[in-house]
Design an enzyme around this catalytic site. Structure first.
Site, mmCIF file in Angstrom:
data_model
loop_
_atom_site.group_PDB
_atom_site.id
_atom_site.type_symbol
_atom_site.label_atom_id
_atom_site.label_comp_id
_atom_site.label_asym_id
_atom_site.label_seq_id
_atom_site.Cartn_x
_atom_site.Cartn_y
_atom_site.Cartn_z
ATOM 1 C CB CYS A 14 -0.883 0.037 1.245
ATOM 2 S SG CYS A 14 -1.787 -1.464 1.522
HETATM 3 C C1 BEZ Z 1 0.461 -5.310 2.046
HETATM 4 O O1 BEZ Z 1 1.452 -4.648 1.876
HETATM 5 O O2 BEZ Z 1 -0.641 -4.786 2.215
HETATM 6 C C2 BEZ Z 1 0.546 -6.796 2.008
HETATM 7 C C3 BEZ Z 1 1.726 -7.403 1.674
HETATM 8 C C4 BEZ Z 1 1.788 -8.786 1.632
HETATM 9 C C5 BEZ Z 1 0.672 -9.555 1.902
HETATM 10 C C6 BEZ Z 1 -0.514 -8.918 2.223
HETATM 11 C C7 BEZ Z 1 -0.601 -7.536 2.271
#
Ligand code: BEZ
Length: 213
Positions: free
Chosen positions: A46
């Site tokens: 994100c």
């Molecule tokens: C994330 O950065 O939101 C994320 C990364 C790996 C697995 C699930 C979410």
């Protein structure tokens, strides 16, 4: 809320954000909108997505698009996270991030898929037109960052369809030939709408130079 489908009216809501209270339809005004969800604050994928979206600010503005992110944490947490995003992605996030700790908007837009995660949102994207109709939905898994250049490309295609009665072919890029909508059949209309000319590949496949180039 049942799943939102293309052509549905995007539900209105009021929710806190990193920039204060947002009334969604009022926030959009006469603009197009991109509403997109993030599983949680301080997550790596994100952070990169929000940084890149921030850098596209001028591209969204050119297309009359307002951007609104969502993450299921409080506004104070968003503020701290925005500091990290600005620092690590070398940008200044200027669009609001909804503070959806109570999952109100996530539930309204069906952004939580319980068999993927009971609490975090998946990566949803909704493109909404100035009439507040949903024109694109995308759902990505939490571990895969989205392609925001592709979101701009779809907005370009939608705006061309609305303004010029054309569709865009496979892997179309800005500046390439487009397709005359099958609903346009009157030769006089074709002549006046497509003054650059057109090519009949098959009666149902007619191409024309991109009208706004
Ligand atoms: C994330 O950065 O939101 C994320 C990364 C790996 C697995 C699930 C979410």
């Amino acid at each position: 809320m049942s799943t939102l489908r293309l052509g549905d009216t995007a539900p209105d809501f009021e929710q806190d954000s990193s920039k204060g209270r947002i009334k969604f339809h009022e926030y959009l005004g006469d603009s197009w909108g991109v509403l997109f969800s993030h599983p949680a604050d301080f997550t790596p994928v994100c952070t990169t997505e929000l940084g890149y979206t921030s850098k596209l600010a001028q591209e969204f503005a050119k297309r009359n698009v307002k951007v609104l992110a969502l993450s299921v944490d409080e506004a104070a947490s968003h503020q701290k996270w925005i500091g990290d995003i600005n620092e690590t992605q070398n940008t200044t996030v200027d669009f609001p991030i909804l503070a959806d700790a109570d999952r109100k908007v996530s539930t309204l837009y069906d952004m939580i898929h319980p068999n993927a995660s009971a609490t975090a949102t998946v990566r949803s994207v909704f493109v909404i037109d100035p009439a507040k109709k949903v024109r694109l939905t995308i759902t990505y898994p939490a571990s895969t960052g989205r392609n925001f250049d592709e979101i701009l490309r779809v907005i370009d295609s939608l705006q061309l369809t609305d303004q010029y009665s054309v569709a865009t072919p496979v892997n179309w890029k800005d500046g390439e030939d487009v397709i005359i909508l099958p609903s346009i059949q009157d030769p006089e209309v074709i002549k006046s709408k497509f003054p650059k000319g057109h090519t009949v590949v098959k009666p149902y496949l007619r191409t024309t130079p991109q009208p706004n180039k």
